[in-house]
Each structure stands twice: as C-alpha cells, then as structure tokens.
Design an enzyme around this catalytic site. Structure first.
Site, PDB file in Angstrom:
ATOM      1  N   GLU A  44       0.884  -1.172   0.000  1.00 12.65           N
ATOM      2  CA  GLU A  44       0.000   0.000   0.000  1.00 12.65           C
ATOM      3  C   GLU A  44       0.920   1.219   0.000  1.00 12.65           C
ATOM      4  OE1 GLU A  44      -3.936  -1.728   2.190  1.00 12.65           O
ATOM      5  OE2 GLU A  44      -2.921  -0.049   3.097  1.00 12.65           O
ATOM      6  N   CYS A  89      -2.155   9.054   2.583  1.00 10.74           N
ATOM      7  CA  CYS A  89      -1.820   8.481   1.275  1.00 10.74           C
ATOM      8  C   CYS A  89      -2.818   8.955   0.228  1.00 10.74           C
ATOM      9  CB  CYS A  89      -1.794   6.968   1.352  1.00 10.74           C
ATOM     10  SG  CYS A  89      -3.272   6.277   2.068  1.00 10.74           S
TER      11      CYS A  89
END
Ligand code: NAD
Length: 454
Positions: free
Chosen positions: A226, A261
């Site tokens: 990720e 993110c």
C-alpha cells in the site's frame, strides 16, 4: 532509538531497538505458536479481536494522546482515527467468519469438491506512521482472524502506538508469540526480509515498497504493497456551491497535516468556476488554525519528520522558480516544532515537482483547465494510481471521467476517504494487492482445493 515529539522537538522516550538476533528469536517463537493459533476456531479468534475492539475504546484517551505526541496529529483527529480503526475492526468481526468458512462447489456426483481457506503462516506487517492505527488494522486484524502469526513492525515514528497495539492485543487474548512487535528503523524491516516468512504486507513509500517486492520476489510468497499517491481532484464548471467544494478540497489537502496516502495533492478547476474556486479556497486556507496539536482549536499540527519540512519548502520554491504564484503560506513557522503554513499555489503546471512528486503535507497547486479532456489528461499524467475525485452536480458527466482514470478508487463529490466494505488498492506506483472488503479478508489466507471421491 529516540522518540521525538514533533510539536516540541523534545525526546519522549529512548527505546531499545530489536537486533537481528532478537528478530530471529521472535520469528522462531511465532513459527512455533502459529499452528496452535490456527487450530483455534475462527469464532474464538474473532472473540479476541472483539475484546481488542472494546479495549481500544476503554483506553482511547491514552491511545489518542500517544499518537498525537509521537506524530503530531491534532488530538481530535487522533480520536477520529481510533473511531475509524474501530469501525474497520467491526467490519472484520462481522464479516470474517462468512468469508473464511469452507465453500462447497460440487455437492453431488462421484467427486465432491470444496475450498478450504488456510492461513499463510507467519507474516510481516511493515507499517507507516501517518495513520498507524488505521493502516495497521487493515493488515493485522484480518491476518490474526485468518489464523496467522504476525510480526508487526511499526514505523520508527509510530513505535509508542505500536507498543499499545501489542499490549492490548495480548490483553484481549491473542497469545504473546502470535503477535509480536519488531522495534526499529528500516534495518529491522530488512531483517524480516532475510527470514523465511510466509507473506509481506507493507504500507509506506514507493521506494521502500519496490525494494521489498524485489527482495521478496525469489521467496514466491504473497507480497502486498500500500504505497503513496499524487491524488487529483477535478472541479467541473457545473458546480453550484463553490464554497462547499472549496471547503471539501481544502480538508482533503490538509487533514492529518496533509500526510494521508489519499490526500488531495493536485487540484484542477474548469475555467468557468476557476476564479471563484481559488478565492474561496484561499480565504478558507488563511483561516486554518496551525499550532499545538493538543489544543482543541488546532486544525494543522506539525509535520511528523523534520526532513519533510525541507522537502515541502523545496517543492514550493521549485514551483515559484518555474512561475507559480504563491497565494498563501508555504513558510516554516518560527517556533519549536516542524511546522509549515499550509500553502496555496496557482499558475502551476506539470513541469513543477509540486504537481508530480508526492508532497505528503498541507501544500497544493491549483491548475486551470478548459474541459474534461484536458482534466483527464492531466489527472492521468502521474506515476501513481491511488485515488481521484471529481466534483460536479451531474453524476453521469462525472462518471464518464471516473471510468477513464486508472486508479484503485474514484470519488464523486467526496475525497480522502476509505471504507472497510470497499477494496483498498493502488495501481501503478501506488501499490499491489488489496486490503479491506471481503477481498482483504481473503488476502491473508490461501485456498486449498479438495477433490473428494467416494
Ligand atoms: P517508508 O517507506 O519510509 O517506511 C515505511 C516502513 O518501512 C517503516 O516501518 C520503515 O521503518 C520501513 N522501512 C524503511 N526502509 C526499509 C527497508 N529497506 N526494508 C524494509 N522496511 C523498511 O514510508 P513512511 O514514510 O513510513 O510512510 C509514508 C508513505 O506511506 C507515503 O508515501 C504514503 O503515501 C504511504 N502510505 C500509503 C498508504 C496506503 O494505504 N496506500 C497508507 C499510509 C501511507
């Protein structure tokens, strides 16, 4: 290893790091303990996680203040993160048994067939500091429910929260050797790669993720990444309430001090509403309260790492040198702590680092576009593929754009959000594999095919 408070630059604690020897010993203990944990029923494993869910609530003051102290997140946002983590855990508690139970595919005839989901074994969870509770639970909760042992390496900037996670999981009944903390910096993560683990689940930067994927490749075990993003937000000219869209975009840029993110990292605005959008955005950005993250009124705290401050200042000065207009902010605050004013830049283009490199801070460039085609081309002009947002009063028009974007997630009239029921995945340099949703339950088990004759 010194744990520094980014708001005060004071040392909170000096912590003993793991060594290669202790990491090896932890792995050996995890390996030994894993089969007994896998033999426990899934309902019993879920019951441990349900106790952990309650413990997180019972200790929320301690947990939120530990998070704020070591990474600078405004305290209210630390509480929000804990609530978010609990709602993800709730999803796994409610859904896992269903997706992990054996599945009969052929019930009649000479050969019956079924799928049984078995754990991977001992997995590594190498994690980031920006949302340590949230991104941690994406991995270690379904991994534990699936019957795996977990070596959890929190970021060196999120070790205190990592320690609390370990303490509470053990208190909830997860055996000590089944969930173990690996304390340290990058080297500790590399030692995990030297050991024969059964899966590597990483959250962090593209650079580290790529090196982990390369090192783990020859092991032929699952590797999930990720990674970062350069997430665009596009405002179409049919939007009636520009103030509201500007507020949503601003929150997407600065929430968590911009260190998400899926933070909004680039804004494209169609020319018909461009001037009004920029004015509304700038006005609201100027009103943001930057300061001590423990104070209730603070909306932006310090950046978590000192190097990040210089990185952002360089992105801003590179953009200005190439012709961008700095409407507001982008300066270091003259006080202790790693503080930067949120920055608003216009007249930007893709020759500027600000529009291409992940910023990971409360800075953004706003670019004028003529039409949807130009917006799509600019949104696609990136190595990343995590999320993209479109604001429009017309869903059909927005959907035409969203269909053409190569990202794991798209948003209509919202941004910077993650849902436990949906797959969380990055494309291109934003990642590999899936967490959350039923697919994020199955990511931590391997199917075994049974052919049963007679
Ligand atoms: P990072 O890559 O610097 O570090 C992540 C982890 O890897 C840390 O625990 C670190 O100690 C460890 N590590 C560092 N070097 C290593 C090596 N050579 N081998 C093994 N492990 C190593 O990332 P970060 O600064 O902690 O996190 C910020 C990044 O994470 C941003 O790019 C952000 O976008 C990304 N992120 C992505 C998601 C997502 O869900 N896609 C979520 C949160 C953060």
């Amino acid at each position: 290893m010194k744990i520094i408070n980014p708001a005060t630059e004071e040392i909170i604690e000096d912590i003993t790091e793991d060594t290669l020897e202790t990491v090896k010993a932890k792995y050996a203990a995890a390996k030994k303990a894993q089969s007994a944990w896998a033999a426990v029923t899934v309902e019993e494993r879920i019951a441990c996680i349900a106790r952990f869910y309650d413990l997180l609530d019972g200790e929320k003051e301690v947990l939120a203040s530990a998070l704020t102290s070591e990474m600078g997140k405004p305290l209210q946002q630390s509480y929000n993160e804990l609530n978010g983590a609990r709602s993800r855990i709730r999803f796994f508690i409610d859904q896992s048994a269903h997706y992990l139970k054996e599945e009969w595919t052929v019930l009649e005839g000479a050969t019956r067939e079924k799928i049984v989901y078995e754990p991977l074994g001992v997995i590594a969870n190498i994690s980031a500091w920006n949302y340590p509770y949230l991104v941690g639970v994406n991995v270690f909760i379904p991994a534990l429910i699936g019957g795996n042992a977990v070596l959890y390496k929190p970021s060196e900037f999120a070790t205190l929260t990592g320690r609390h996670i370990q303490r509470l999981l053990h208190k909830a009944g997860v055996p000590a050797d089944v969930f173990q903390l690996i304390v340290g910096k990058g080297a500790a993560g590399e030692w995990l790669l030297e050991l024969p683990l059964d899966g590597y689940f990483f959250t962090g930067s593209y650079k580290t993720g790529r090196s982990i994927a390369e090192k783990a490749a020859s092991k032929l075990v699952p590797v999930q990444l990720e990674l970062g993003g350069k997430d665009p937000l596009y405002v179409m000219d049919d939007v009636a309430d520009i103030e509201k869209v500007a507020a949503a975009a601003l929150e997407g840029v600065v929430y968590n001090n911009g260190q998400s993110c899926c933070a909004v990292e680039r804004i494209y605005v169609q020319e018909g509403v461009y001037d009004r959008f920029v004015a509304a955005y700038e006005k609201q950005a100027r009103a943001l309260v930057v300061g001590d993250p423990t104070e209730a009124r603070t909306e932006i705290g310090p950046l978590s790492r000192p190097a990040q401050l210089d990185f952002l200042l360089e992105q801003v000065s590179d953009a200005v040198a190439k012709g961008a207009e700095l409407l507001y902010g982008g300066k270091k605050l003259q006080r202790k702590g790693y503080y930067i004013e949120p920055a608003v830049l216009t007249n930007v283009n893709h020759s500027m680092r600000l529009m291409r490199e992940e910023s990971f801070g409360p800075v953004v460039g706003i670019q004028r576009v003529k039409n949807d085609e130009e917006a799509i081309a600019l949104m696609a002009d990136t190595e990343y593929g995590l999320t993209a947002a479109v604001y429009s009063d017309n869903y059909d028009r927005a959907e035409k754009v969203m269909r053409q974007l190569n990202t794991g997630t798209v948003y209509w009239n919202c941004c910077d959000r993650v849902s436990a029921t949906l797959p969380w995945s990055g494309r291109k340099h934003s990642g590999l594999g899936i967490t959350l949703s039923y697919q994020g339950i199955r990511a931590f088990v391997q199917p075994k095919a049974y052919h049963i004759r007679g």
